[in-house]
Design an enzyme around this catalytic site. Structure first.
Site, PDB file in Angstrom:
ATOM      1  N   ARG A  86      13.730  -2.753   0.332  1.00  0.00           N
ATOM      2  CA  ARG A  86      12.487  -2.159   0.836  1.00  0.00           C
ATOM      3  C   ARG A  86      12.823  -1.362   2.091  1.00  0.00           C
ATOM      4  NH1 ARG A  86       7.659  -0.650   1.011  1.00  0.00           N
ATOM      5  NH2 ARG A  86       5.840  -1.867   0.424  1.00  0.00           N
ATOM      6  N   LYS A  87      11.826  -0.769   2.722  1.00  0.00           N
ATOM      7  CA  LYS A  87      12.018  -0.027   3.961  1.00  0.00           C
ATOM      8  C   LYS A  87      12.503  -0.965   5.066  1.00  0.00           C
ATOM      9  CE  LYS A  87       8.272   0.978   6.352  1.00  0.00           C
ATOM     10  NZ  LYS A  87       6.900   1.461   6.721  1.00  0.00           N
TER      11      LYS A  87
ATOM     12  N   CYS B  47       0.231   2.265   8.311  1.00  0.00           N
ATOM     13  CA  CYS B  47       1.103   3.202   9.022  1.00  0.00           C
ATOM     14  C   CYS B  47       0.580   3.456  10.437  1.00  0.00           C
ATOM     15  CB  CYS B  47       1.211   4.512   8.257  1.00  0.00           C
ATOM     16  SG  CYS B  47       2.004   4.345   6.640  1.00  0.00           S
ATOM     17  N   GLY B  48      -0.716   3.294  10.630  1.00  0.00           N
ATOM     18  CA  GLY B  48      -1.308   3.468  11.952  1.00  0.00           C
ATOM     19  C   GLY B  48      -1.175   2.257  12.847  1.00  0.00           C
TER      20      GLY B  48
ATOM     21  N   ARG C 143       9.644  14.370   5.826  1.00  0.00           N
ATOM     22  CA  ARG C 143       9.815  13.534   7.024  1.00  0.00           C
ATOM     23  C   ARG C 143      11.221  13.729   7.564  1.00  0.00           C
ATOM     24  NH1 ARG C 143       8.827   7.827   5.459  1.00  0.00           N
ATOM     25  NH2 ARG C 143       6.624   8.348   5.747  1.00  0.00           N
TER      26      ARG C 143
ATOM     27  N   GLY D 126      -5.410   4.482   7.176  1.00  0.00           N
ATOM     28  CA  GLY D 126      -6.235   4.778   6.015  1.00  0.00           C
ATOM     29  C   GLY D 126      -6.212   3.730   4.930  1.00  0.00           C
TER      30      GLY D 126
END
Length: 588
Positions: free
Chosen positions: A248-249, A511-512, A134, A506
């Site tokens: 975390r992110k 993430c979508g 990424r 998914g």
């Protein structure tokens, strides 16, 4: 507590967008800025003790706070992930045969966990020994040279190599092998790219207006801010240990248009343009996030910063999260959980402590975003603010591109534009700076006639899909091919008069971003009418973006994928004014 200091100097002209204010109407949008802060909760003094300390140049969790921590925190304690880059550990790791790596816990943790700090994600489940890489691509701006380099990387992997445009205006490339990684890092650096700090407990790609600097209606050019944020967070791609051990992110965006292309309400920190006493700056929204167990929109921090304080305020908020965020259950470690615990005012007071002057102004009521603005469609040809130039938005079906596609996109950017490409959070691409005289020839190019259409079918315009289980080990279902197939079948059955945003993800990590879609599909396993276990989806409806943003709600759970087409048709007819094509034909 050490005060935060700015490490990067930028010409004042870049951060003083007064030229935009004379032609921009001021709008008051109290929903974003005037929410009264709740009274601060009673917080024990020892709760405000930083949980990390700096040792050997890196932040580590203090011994006294290591009870009940999650496995990822233990991996970080065992070995600092950034040493793989900053002390060239990747060079040695890349020389070890993969079967040997798996025999030792430390090196196995390197490839499965720590390499994510370098932007390398091992695809153990579906592509053993291969990695997704990424990039960092602030504001989604890239060059033809960078695009060609990424194409050259994936080309060597044949059918195993490809690239995706992500929902954070970014590139991900696939098929990478560990022995190649050191050379790839060198190549990235030579073309001005980095993959550093793009995964795990780091700050993700800073998002901005995809047509920043060329948008006739922009409020402010977001590129200087997103570039500074990325440089600051990664120490100019050298690695910045100040922010590599977050709980975390963490996501950040800078808003530059009335359209809110940047989706501020789903970011941990969003800079919302606003003036105060004649000065340009930003109101701050904080805490937006998605996770399997909880999804929340960002809320006002009741804070305004002048343009020159974008970096200090970001640093202060990151330090607050780094120092005080909990590190137990990973589902409860995003920044909003800390805000909940401290209260907005308690969190804000901790941010103030970490500002250079230990001061933070209250929010402005002079928001610059027009809440009644109708969001623009970026597909097709649009005139830029620069006379005689245009940007051309093209559709990249579910964001997937091959090496040859990337080479061709680079050629088109050079031949018809200025050698630049822009990526959008909807996984599409914009070619900017196309002279009027070259527009027709660009539109006649085979790539734009046959594959990446400037005017895609209406239901394809808002189609987004995560990686899915073709590559991602966490995904429960296949998404990209299925999203295209379902949409194509639905298009044959109904006619719609406006785009309907359909997002696929998914797994519950979303993430979508299915919660912001008009119709969202979250992968799951379910049973069909015969009791057989099959791939399915939880269906969400009603997500909105823009100034009236709203997260969607579950419409129907655990629908077998084979039953999605008729369900989507019904939703489109009932809620979005679609007309069955049979009825259309019958009336004619």
């Amino acid at each position: 507590m050490s005060p935060f200091t700015v490490k990067f100097i930028t010409p004042n002209s870049l951060l003083n967008p007064t030229n935009h204010l004379s032609s921009t109407k001021l709008y008051a949008t109290p929903s974003q800025t005037a929410v009264p802060a709740p009274p601060p909760a009673e917080i024990a003094a020892d709760r405000l003790e930083p949980r990390v300390e700096k040792k050997g140049g890196f932040y580590v969790l203090k011994e006294k706070f290591r009870q009940g921590i999650n496995p990822h925190e233990k991996v970080k304690i065992a070995s600092e992930p950034m040493k793989l880059f900053m002390e060239n550990g990747i060079e040695d790791l890349a020389k070890i045969p993969f079967e040997e790596i798996d025999k030792v816990k430390d090196t196995k943790d390197d490839v499965d966990v720590r390499l994510k700090w370098l932007g390398l994600f091992h695809r153990r489940k579906h592509q053993y020994g291969r990695f997704m890489m990424r990039l960092k691509l602030p504001n989604g701006v890239t060059t033809s040279a960078q695009t060609r380099y990424l194409a050259s990387v994936i080309k060597q992997y044949g059918d195993l190599g490809c690239a995706d445009v992500t929902t954070r205006q970014n590139w991900q490339i696939r098929g990478v092998t560990l022995p190649d990684a050191p050379a790839i890092f060198k190549g990235l650096d030579e073309v001005g790219l980095t993959s550093l700090q793009s995964g795990m407990d780091n700050v993700r790609n800073p998002v901005g207006n995809p047509i920043a600097g060329i948008d006739p209606y922009e409020i402010v050019d977001t590129r200087p801010y997103t570039n500074l944020l990325s440089q600051f967070i990664t120490a100019n791609s050298r690695g910045n240990p100040e922010f590599t051990n977050l709980p975390r992110k963490w996501n950040v965006c800078v808003i530059g248009s009335h359209d809110l292309f940047e989706h501020p309400h789903i970011n941990d920190l969003a800079y919302m343009p606003a003036t105060k006493n004649g000065r340009f700056g930003f109101n701050l929204l904080v805490g937006g996030f998605f996770s399997p167990k909880r999804c929340e929109e960002a809320i006002p921090l009741d804070a305004w910063v002048p343009a020159e304080d974008v970096i200090p305020s970001c640093g202060a908020i990151l330090e607050t999260y780094r120092d005080l965020g909990t590190r137990g259950n990973r589902q409860k470690t995003r920044m909003m959980w800390l805000i909940d615990e401290l209260g907005v005012e308690g969190f804000r007071s901790e941010v103030v402590k970490r500002m250079p002057e230990q001061a933070l102004e209250r929010a402005s009521t002079e928001d610059l975003v027009d809440p009644k603005w109708e969001r623009r469609d970026l597909f097709g040809v649009h005139p830029q603010k620069q006379e005689g130039l245009n940007f051309v938005g093209i559709h990249i079906p579910v964001g997937r591109v091959q090496a040859d596609d990337m080479d061709e996109l680079a050629r088109l950017a050079d031949e018809y534009g200025s050698g630049e490409l822009r990526l959008t959070v909807e996984q599409n691409i914009i070619i900017p700076n196309v002279p009027n005289s070259k527009v027709k020839a660009l539109l006649d190019e085979p790539l734009l006639k046959e594959k990446f259409l400037p005017e895609p079918p209406i239901l394809m315009k808002g189609l987004v899909a995560c990686t899915g289980n073709q590559f991602c080990g966490q995904a429960i279902i296949e998404t990209k091919a299925r999203a295209l197939k379902v949409t194509e079948e639905v298009q044959r059955l109904v006619s719609v008069t406006r785009p309907v945003r359909m997002h696929w993800t998914g797994c519950p990590n979303t993430c979508g971003q299915v919660q912001v879609a008009d119709i969202g599909f979250m992968g799951c396993m379910t049973r069909d009418e015969n009791g057989k276990v099959v791939e399915g989806a939880d269906v969400f409806v009603g997500g909105r973006i823009g100034s009236d943003s709203h997260l969607g709600d579950i419409y129907k759970k655990a629908v077998p994928c084979k039953d999605l087409v008729p369900l989507v048709v019904d939703i489109l007819v009932d809620k979005f004014g679609a007309i069955p094509r049979e009825s259309e034909e019958g009336e004619e």
